[in-house]
Design a protein around this motif. Structure first.
Motif, PDB file in Angstrom:
ATOM      1  N   VAL A  73       1.714  -1.656   6.109  1.00  0.00           N
ATOM      2  CA  VAL A  73       0.692  -1.869   7.127  1.00  0.00           C
ATOM      3  C   VAL A  73      -0.632  -2.070   6.406  1.00  0.00           C
ATOM      4  O   VAL A  73      -1.054  -1.207   5.625  1.00  0.00           O
ATOM      5  CB  VAL A  73       0.609  -0.672   8.091  1.00  0.00           C
ATOM      6  N   ALA A  74      -1.282  -3.197   6.636  1.00  0.00           N
ATOM      7  CA  ALA A  74      -2.519  -3.534   5.940  1.00  0.00           C
ATOM      8  C   ALA A  74      -3.633  -3.796   6.939  1.00  0.00           C
ATOM      9  O   ALA A  74      -3.392  -4.041   8.122  1.00  0.00           O
ATOM     10  CB  ALA A  74      -2.322  -4.757   5.042  1.00  0.00           C
ATOM     11  N   VAL A  75      -4.860  -3.744   6.437  1.00  0.00           N
ATOM     12  CA  VAL A  75      -6.061  -3.995   7.239  1.00  0.00           C
ATOM     13  C   VAL A  75      -6.754  -5.222   6.670  1.00  0.00           C
ATOM     14  O   VAL A  75      -6.959  -5.322   5.453  1.00  0.00           O
ATOM     15  CB  VAL A  75      -7.010  -2.784   7.209  1.00  0.00           C
ATOM     16  N   LYS A  76      -7.116  -6.161   7.543  1.00  0.00           N
ATOM     17  CA  LYS A  76      -7.799  -7.368   7.101  1.00  0.00           C
ATOM     18  C   LYS A  76      -9.239  -7.041   6.723  1.00  0.00           C
ATOM     19  O   LYS A  76      -9.989  -6.482   7.533  1.00  0.00           O
ATOM     20  CB  LYS A  76      -7.755  -8.424   8.200  1.00  0.00           C
ATOM     21  N   CYS A  77      -9.609  -7.405   5.500  1.00  0.00           N
ATOM     22  CA  CYS A  77     -10.951  -7.103   5.006  1.00  0.00           C
ATOM     23  C   CYS A  77     -11.880  -8.304   5.069  1.00  0.00           C
ATOM     24  O   CYS A  77     -13.086  -8.146   5.246  1.00  0.00           O
ATOM     25  CB  CYS A  77     -10.879  -6.597   3.562  1.00  0.00           C
ATOM     26  N   GLY A  78     -11.387  -9.492   4.883  1.00  0.00           N
ATOM     27  CA  GLY A  78     -12.256 -10.661   4.895  1.00  0.00           C
ATOM     28  C   GLY A  78     -11.533 -11.876   4.364  1.00  0.00           C
ATOM     29  O   GLY A  78     -10.314 -11.863   4.148  1.00  0.00           O
ATOM     30  N   MET A  79     -12.301 -12.942   4.152  1.00  0.00           N
ATOM     31  CA  MET A  79     -11.760 -14.199   3.663  1.00  0.00           C
ATOM     32  C   MET A  79     -12.459 -14.580   2.373  1.00  0.00           C
ATOM     33  O   MET A  79     -13.633 -14.276   2.171  1.00  0.00           O
ATOM     34  CB  MET A  79     -11.954 -15.312   4.701  1.00  0.00           C
ATOM     35  N   TRP A  96      -6.113  -4.985   2.853  1.00  0.00           N
ATOM     36  CA  TRP A  96      -6.262  -3.664   2.237  1.00  0.00           C
ATOM     37  C   TRP A  96      -5.093  -2.790   2.669  1.00  0.00           C
ATOM     38  O   TRP A  96      -4.924  -2.490   3.853  1.00  0.00           O
ATOM     39  CB  TRP A  96      -7.591  -3.038   2.652  1.00  0.00           C
ATOM     40  N   VAL A  97      -4.253  -2.389   1.717  1.00  0.00           N
ATOM     41  CA  VAL A  97      -3.129  -1.491   1.985  1.00  0.00           C
ATOM     42  C   VAL A  97      -3.662  -0.064   1.879  1.00  0.00           C
ATOM     43  O   VAL A  97      -3.851   0.457   0.779  1.00  0.00           O
ATOM     44  CB  VAL A  97      -1.967  -1.739   0.999  1.00  0.00           C
ATOM     45  N   ASP A  98      -3.913   0.550   3.013  1.00  0.00           N
ATOM     46  CA  ASP A  98      -4.614   1.831   3.083  1.00  0.00           C
ATOM     47  C   ASP A  98      -3.626   2.992   3.149  1.00  0.00           C
ATOM     48  O   ASP A  98      -3.174   3.389   4.226  1.00  0.00           O
ATOM     49  CB  ASP A  98      -5.546   1.844   4.298  1.00  0.00           C
ATOM     50  N   ASP A  99      -3.258   3.533   1.987  1.00  0.00           N
ATOM     51  CA  ASP A  99      -2.502   4.787   1.890  1.00  0.00           C
ATOM     52  C   ASP A  99      -1.257   4.778   2.789  1.00  0.00           C
ATOM     53  O   ASP A  99      -1.120   5.577   3.714  1.00  0.00           O
ATOM     54  CB  ASP A  99      -3.399   5.968   2.242  1.00  0.00           C
ATOM     55  N   ASN A 100      -0.337   3.862   2.502  1.00  0.00           N
ATOM     56  CA  ASN A 100       0.912   3.783   3.257  1.00  0.00           C
ATOM     57  C   ASN A 100       1.913   4.795   2.720  1.00  0.00           C
ATOM     58  O   ASN A 100       2.139   4.869   1.499  1.00  0.00           O
ATOM     59  CB  ASN A 100       1.509   2.381   3.141  1.00  0.00           C
ATOM     60  N   ILE A 101       2.506   5.566   3.607  1.00  0.00           N
ATOM     61  CA  ILE A 101       3.572   6.492   3.232  1.00  0.00           C
ATOM     62  C   ILE A 101       4.691   6.397   4.261  1.00  0.00           C
ATOM     63  O   ILE A 101       4.476   5.991   5.406  1.00  0.00           O
ATOM     64  CB  ILE A 101       3.083   7.958   3.123  1.00  0.00           C
ATOM     65  N   VAL A 102       5.894   6.777   3.833  1.00  0.00           N
ATOM     66  CA  VAL A 102       7.044   6.809   4.730  1.00  0.00           C
ATOM     67  C   VAL A 102       6.965   8.083   5.562  1.00  0.00           C
ATOM     68  O   VAL A 102       6.994   9.191   5.025  1.00  0.00           O
ATOM     69  CB  VAL A 102       8.357   6.751   3.928  1.00  0.00           C
ATOM     70  N   GLY A 119       3.387   4.948   7.888  1.00  0.00           N
ATOM     71  CA  GLY A 119       2.077   5.286   8.430  1.00  0.00           C
ATOM     72  C   GLY A 119       0.975   4.771   7.540  1.00  0.00           C
ATOM     73  O   GLY A 119       1.112   4.707   6.317  1.00  0.00           O
ATOM     74  N   CYS A 120      -0.153   4.411   8.153  1.00  0.00           N
ATOM     75  CA  CYS A 120      -1.267   3.807   7.425  1.00  0.00           C
ATOM     76  C   CYS A 120      -2.552   4.522   7.791  1.00  0.00           C
ATOM     77  O   CYS A 120      -2.775   4.900   8.954  1.00  0.00           O
ATOM     78  CB  CYS A 120      -1.369   2.325   7.746  1.00  0.00           C
ATOM     79  N   GLY A 121      -3.446   4.696   6.810  1.00  0.00           N
ATOM     80  CA  GLY A 121      -4.768   5.258   7.048  1.00  0.00           C
ATOM     81  C   GLY A 121      -4.741   6.756   7.289  1.00  0.00           C
ATOM     82  O   GLY A 121      -3.726   7.441   7.089  1.00  0.00           O
ATOM     83  N   GLN A 122      -5.854   7.280   7.755  1.00  0.00           N
ATOM     84  CA  GLN A 122      -5.997   8.690   8.068  1.00  0.00           C
ATOM     85  C   GLN A 122      -6.651   8.849   9.438  1.00  0.00           C
ATOM     86  O   GLN A 122      -7.414   7.983   9.868  1.00  0.00           O
ATOM     87  CB  GLN A 122      -6.855   9.428   7.018  1.00  0.00           C
ATOM     88  N   LYS A 123      -6.341   9.965  10.076  1.00  0.00           N
ATOM     89  CA  LYS A 123      -6.913  10.256  11.388  1.00  0.00           C
ATOM     90  C   LYS A 123      -6.940  11.759  11.598  1.00  0.00           C
ATOM     91  O   LYS A 123      -6.010  12.461  11.184  1.00  0.00           O
ATOM     92  CB  LYS A 123      -6.085   9.575  12.499  1.00  0.00           C
TER      93      LYS A 123
END
Length: 231
Positions: A73-79, A96-102, A119-123
């Motif tokens: 799961v990635a987040v688009k940062c720009g072009m 941006w691949v933000d801290d992906n874990i199973v 899962g991606c990112g933190q919350k």
């Protein structure tokens, strides 16, 4: 599909998997009867069936052409853009691949298929619902912002808590990208369907971007004009 049919399919799947894994012993025969019986006692004795849990280890292996690995799961940062040796401009989307874990492993024995939940990112916990917090605590993983499930083959299973980063891919590898389009609200025909629009000079009053006429009822909408071919 009704709940009855789903339960029946899951029981049949467990029966078939039990037959393929274990020899036909007395415990197995009782388990086959127990799947379709509501009584806990058979012949005055109670027998419990304990299914062996699958042990998943992260070990190196050789993938086959039919293997299917998990995604990220990635987040688009720009072009940005690059130029090749001929001077042509190549547009590039930065992800941006933000801290992906199973966060969960699904197997045939329990869910009926092989898949990995990533899962991606933190919350923070206060920003999650109680079922989501319970799910993360039961799996023993930190709270994640996004969860996505990827179907995989049996040889591509990873244990819970495995970090999946950009090294999961190799240079030059083709990938399938799926994302969520940004909401644009109500749009006109020019932006939504690529219509030409009205004249931009004379003769147009507040209708430059309108779709214009889209049909004339019977004529010429339903008329067919046949032209003979020249020989």
């Amino acid at each position: 599909m009704s709940a009855l049919s789903r339960g029946l399919i899951s029981r049949l799947h467990r029966i078939l998997s039990a037959n393929s894994r274990t020899p036909p012993t007395a415990t197995t025969k009782f388990y086959l009867l127990r799947c379709f019986s509501a009584d806990a006692l058979i012949d005055g004795s109670q027998v419990e069936y304990h299914q062996q849990s699958r042990v998943i280890e992260a070990k190196p292996g050789v993938m086959t052409p039919y293997s299917k690995r998990t995604g990220v799961v990635a987040v688009k940062c720009g072009m940005t853009a690059l130029w090749d040796k001929w001077g042509a401009r190549i547009p590039i989307t930065v992800l941006w691949v933000d801290d992906n874990i199973v966060s969960q492993v699904k197997t045939v024995e329990k869910e009926g298929f092989f898949a990995l939940q990533v899962g991606c990112g933190q919350k923070k916990e206060k920003h999650l619902t109680k079922p989501e917090v319970g799910h993360f605590r039961a799996q023993g993983v930190p709270m994640k912002r996004k969860l996505r499930e990827f179907p995989v083959t049996e040889d591509a299973l990873l244990p819970v808590g495995t970090c999946v980063g950009v090294r999961h891919f190799v240079p030059g590898q083709f990938v399938d990208v799926a994302g969520i389009t940004m909401g644009k609200g109500f749009q006109g025909g020019m932006k939504r369907h690529g219509f030409k629009g009205g004249p931009a000079s004379h003769g147009a009053s507040l209708s430059h971007r309108s779709i214009g006429s889209t049909g004339q009822r019977d004529a010429p909408g339903k008329h067919l004009f046949l032209t003979p071919l020249r020989r």
